[in-house]
Design an enzyme around this catalytic site. Structure first.
Site, mmCIF file in Angstrom:
data_model
loop_
_atom_site.group_PDB
_atom_site.id
_atom_site.type_symbol
_atom_site.label_atom_id
_atom_site.label_comp_id
_atom_site.label_asym_id
_atom_site.label_seq_id
_atom_site.Cartn_x
_atom_site.Cartn_y
_atom_site.Cartn_z
ATOM 1 N N VAL A 10 -0.301 4.888 13.628
ATOM 2 C CA VAL A 10 0.053 5.192 12.241
ATOM 3 C C VAL A 10 -1.176 5.802 11.589
ATOM 4 O O VAL A 10 -2.301 5.620 12.051
ATOM 5 C CB VAL A 10 0.539 3.956 11.443
ATOM 6 C CG1 VAL A 10 1.908 3.512 11.924
ATOM 7 C CG2 VAL A 10 -0.459 2.830 11.500
ATOM 8 N N SER A 11 -0.957 6.533 10.506
ATOM 9 C CA SER A 11 -2.031 7.321 9.899
ATOM 10 C C SER A 11 -2.905 6.552 8.924
ATOM 11 O O SER A 11 -4.039 6.935 8.693
ATOM 12 C CB SER A 11 -1.439 8.531 9.180
ATOM 13 O OG SER A 11 -0.734 9.323 10.100
ATOM 14 N N THR A 12 -2.395 5.515 8.325
ATOM 15 C CA THR A 12 -3.193 4.784 7.344
ATOM 16 C C THR A 12 -3.116 3.294 7.615
ATOM 17 O O THR A 12 -2.169 2.804 8.242
ATOM 18 C CB THR A 12 -2.712 5.060 5.895
ATOM 19 O OG1 THR A 12 -1.372 4.591 5.772
ATOM 20 C CG2 THR A 12 -2.796 6.523 5.550
ATOM 21 N N GLN A 15 0.098 1.409 6.526
ATOM 22 C CA GLN A 15 1.328 1.591 7.297
ATOM 23 C C GLN A 15 1.315 0.572 8.431
ATOM 24 O O GLN A 15 0.267 0.067 8.823
ATOM 25 C CB GLN A 15 1.396 3.001 7.886
ATOM 26 C CG GLN A 15 1.579 4.094 6.863
ATOM 27 C CD GLN A 15 1.589 5.471 7.526
ATOM 28 O OE1 GLN A 15 0.836 5.733 8.452
ATOM 29 N NE2 GLN A 15 2.433 6.342 7.021
#
Length: 188
Positions: A10-12, A15
């Site tokens: 996931v990007s952050t 998340q």
């Protein structure tokens, strides 16, 4: 014995990986690597670790295809790398499975896209070089000897200075100093 490795990203930080992990566990992965980091970041510790443990015949599974690579080029690179290493690849969301004829077709399309990109980049570079040359710009290393720098190096060598000392004193690059020194030695 061949292993099945899952990869989820996931990007952050806020998340979560839950849906990806659930799909990978349901698939039956032996081990799941997890990254919580932006796709544009070049260093992803879990991905790098997974790549280091892969062996011929292993399988890499992702729940979502675009979570594997940083961008399209990185995805193509990774999938092609898997093929070269004889590692199978499966993306559950888009049905890519390189153990099937359709999956192999998709893999060959990726390889063709990568080759097309490389050739396009090379054509652009060559066109830019030709345009610069047509405008009278010199590309690459300067032609001949810079007489002023040559004389500086010659005088410094006559004073028994080392290459490093000449570079520090004059600001002339180490490669140029060495080249001038070699030329001076050949003359003498």
């Amino acid at each position: 014995m061949n292993k099945v490795f899952g990869y989820a990203r996931v990007s952050t930080i806020d998340q979560n990986l839950d849906t990806q992990i659930e799909a990978l566990e349901k698939f039956g992965c032996d081990r799941i690597f997890r990254d919580k980091i932006s796709g544009v970041t070049t260093q992803r510790l879990a991905l790098d670790e997974m790549l280091s443990v892969l062996r011929e015949g292993d399988t890499v599974v992702v729940a979502r295809f675009f979570r594997l690579g940083r961008n399209r080029d990185h995805l193509i690179y990774l999938v092609n790398d898997f093929a070269k290493r004889k590692v199978h690849f499966k993306a559950l969301d888009v049905g890519i499975d390189t153990t099937t004829p359709a999956g192999k077709l998709i893999l060959s399309i990726f390889a063709s896209l990568a080759e097309f990109d490389r050739e396009t980049i090379l054509e652009k570079i060559k066109a830019g070089q030709l345009l610069a040359k047509a405008k009278g710009k010199h590309i690459g290393r300067p032609v001949g000897i810079n007489q002023q720098n040559f004389e500086k190096v010659k005088m410094a060598l006559e004073k028994q200075m080392s290459v490093a000392e000449i570079v520090n004193l004059t600001g002339i690059s180490i490669s140029s100093v060495k080249r001038y020194k070699k030329t001076i030695q050949l003359i003498n």
